[in-house]
Scaffold this active site. Structure first.
Site: not given
Lengths: 346, 292
Positions: A15, A108
């Site tokens: 990422k 989340d």
């Protein structure tokens, strides 16, 4: 002290996070993710293997994950039995319980943030919104979670909440596994609240102390709760124990909601059928190649977050690397190490 | 040999440089209204950075500023780069000069660029190992133990109007951040040693226990030797080494305590009863006792 294992022959996901786009140096979300994932080690939490400086930012190196829970739920070709649902839910709760035991609330939780490894293990990812909790005087923002997975206290604008918000979202995932579609999907906060109260009944002051003092409290037409059985008629997939656990996980009042650790001790996990072993869990047909935690945003219109500095997956993430890439990474890795050592010696 | 020795930075000089930089972090952090955890993190990463980096090649002011900025981000109390630069410059150059520079747009832009560069340098040096443990929790938990609760209650009753026992412990703990103890000992050990030191200084018997068997400090793998070692470092290097004499790592030699007026200890809030005599003598006694 800073032993860095060299990964060999292992597929990884990277990422990339650009630095300095908003003029505030290294991203706070990236730092949070690094800081928390370095501390959290659990089979149901994605492993952060390493962090490198890259040309224009930093690169987070995760273990490679095949797909995510979202795809499992959406794929009509996948048949989920009661045992499969139980296995998935247990892994969801185990990951969350580990976070909560270390005073981290994820904030989340949604199906696309649970990644599925080729071994069948389900792992919680994307800690960009996660925070340590427990300090009494630090207000939190209520603009967290994808809207459909937001707990009622968040929709009512609470700035002081705990791990219960994660458990609510896990409850929504549980229902989604049973229904094969999102449970409380709506376009607005009030729409979601409306759906919640239609299913579970409106909260009463007697059950939820301080309800009317919530910052964004809205009075709804009083509705009695519908029996959960009428919403989940399939007894084979959703036995009574499952619905009992579900009702405790989506308890409206946060104080009475079951904790992730207690949920794992619920009768549901001890009665037949036993959870399916990991390696035998069904997988979505076209195991689309997916880079861990890199995408995960803006796939569904209502599921989008707002006003949160999330989803900064900058740069095209490499999809589906072959062994050549791994060799490249390893070489790159060695170069980085050498450069770091030079810098340290200088 | 450490990088700083190689570059000819003496332990005393290194110590002094660190002191002034940490002082800057503390004051600028206070001006920014940051909490103590964020400032503590800033100081710990500062110590870590200079454990492997030279003071000659890395501007301590810039690195301290980056550490403060990073500390705020890591502990979820982020301050904007502009505010951090302002607070640090105010502290370092004084309001007049800093005010002049900060109104200059070019200066501010350049400072921001340098700050971001330094921030990344610190992160790379730490290899992104940024979860910092702090001793505050351990200290509060220890002070709540029955054996120690009795101690501070009795001390408070005997010395009304004086700084409380707990406050002295916290003060010493805050001061301990000036030493690179975080590189040598776990945070929880430092916390326990701070309480122990305050008890020693106040002449309170330290061998107390909740159950009558295990001493109160025997947790987190704490050894009596460690207590003594940390305690000696604290007393010797924190309140002695203002002249820059400190700097040797390891147990102090028996010869170290030079007579020092008791004012050194007042920094932690220790007050002597009226009529009590020799400060220096008592201080020496204390060292002898610690080293016994």
């Amino acid at each position: 002290m800073y032993a860095l294992p060299l990964q060999t022959g292992e597929l990884v996901a990277i990422k990339k996070i650009r630095v300095g786009e908003k003029g505030e140096g290294v991203n706070v979300t990236a730092l949070r993710e690094v800081k928390l994932l370095r501390e959290l080690h659990h089979p149901n939490i994605v492993r952060l293997l390493d962090v490198w400086p890259s040309r224009r930012g930093i690169a987070l190196v995760f273990e490679y994950m095949e797909t995510d829970l979202e795809r499992v739920i959406r794929d009509r070709a996948v048949l989920l039995t009661g045992a499969d649902v139980k296995a998935y839910l247990r892994m969801v709760l185990a990951g969350l319980a580990h976070c909560h035991a270390r005073w981290v609330v994820h904030r989340d939780v949604k199906p696309d943030n649970f990644l599925l490894a080729s071994s069948g293990a389900l792992k919680l990812a994307d800690f960009g919104l996660a925070r340590p909790y427990g300090s009494p005087d630090r207000p939190f923002t209520h603009q967290v979670f994808a809207r459909w997975y937001r707990a009622p206290e968040l929709l009512y604008g609470s700035t002081c909440y705990g791990p219960g918000v994660d458990v609510w979202a896990a409850g929504c995932i549980f229902a989604e596994l049973l229904l094969r579609r999102p449970w409380f999907s709506a376009e607005s906060d009030v729409g979601v609240l409306n759906k919640i109260f239609t299913a579970l009944g409106t909260p009463r002051d007697a059950n939820w102390g301080g309800l009317r003092a919530m910052p964004a409290f809205v009075e709804f037409q009083p509705t009695p709760p519908a029996p959960l059985r009428s919403l989940f008629p399939n007894v084979a997939v959703a036995p009574d124990d499952a619905l009992d656990l579900l009702s405790r996980m989506v308890c409206l009042a946060p104080a009475q909601r079951i904790s992730a650790a207690d949920a794992l001790r619920h009768r549901y996990f001890r009665v037949d059928p036993a959870p399916t072993p990991q390696e035998r869990l069904p997988k979505p047909g076209r195991a689309g190649v997916r880079v861990a935690a890199a995408a995960a945003s803006a796939k569904r219109p209502g599921g989008e977050r707002e006003a949160t500095p999330a989803a900064e997956a900058g740069g095209p993430a490499p999809a589906g690397m072959d062994s050549g890439d791994v060799r490249f990474l390893k070489k790159r890795r060695l170069q980085m190490d050498a450069a770091l050592d030079d810098a340290a010696d200088a | 040999m450490s990088v700083n020795r190689k570059h000819g930075v003496s332990p005393a000089l290194e110590n002094r440089m660190k002191r002034s930089a940490i002082d800057l972090i503390a004051h600028a952090g206070k001006a920014l209204n940051m909490d103590h955890v964020a400032m503590g993190t800033a100081v710990v990463i500062f110590h870590r950075y200079y454990a492997t980096h030279s003071f000659l090649l890395n501007d301590k002011f810039l690195i301290a500023m980056a550490c403060l900025y990073l500390g705020g981000k890591l502990e979820d109390t982020p301050k904007s780069a502009r505010d951090v630069i302002t607070a640090c410059c105010m502290r370092r150059y004084g309001p007049e000069v800093a005010g002049l520079s900060l109104r200059n747009h070019d200066f501010l832009t350049a400072a921001r660029e340098r700050l971001f560069l330094a921030e990344r340098a610190v992160l790379y040096a730490l290899r992104f190992d940024v979860a910092i443990e702090h001793p505050f929790g351990t200290m509060l938990a220890a002070l709540r133990r029955p054996a120690l609760t009795r101690v501070w209650q009795e001390w408070g009753q005997a010395h009304p109007g004086s700084v409380s026992f707990q406050q002295m412990c916290i003060n010493l703990l805050n001061d301990s951040y000036k030493l690179p103890l975080c590189l040598m000992f776990p945070a929880c050990h430092v916390a326990l040693a701070c309480i122990w030191t305050v008890m020693k200084v106040l002449r309170i018997p330290t061998r107390l226990s909740d159950d009558g068997v295990t001493p109160w400090w025997q947790e987190h793998g704490m050894q009596h030797e460690d207590l003594k070692e940390i305690s000696c470092m604290l007393l010797e290097r924190l309140y002695h080494a203002d002249d820059g004499a400190g700097g040797t790592v390891g147990p102090v030699s028996a010869a170290c305590p030079t007579p020092t007026p008791p004012k050194q200890l007042r920094a932690v809030g220790v007050k002597r009863k009226a009529g009590e005599t020799g400060g220096a003598e008592e201080y020496n006694d204390l060292f002898d006792e610690l080293l016994a």
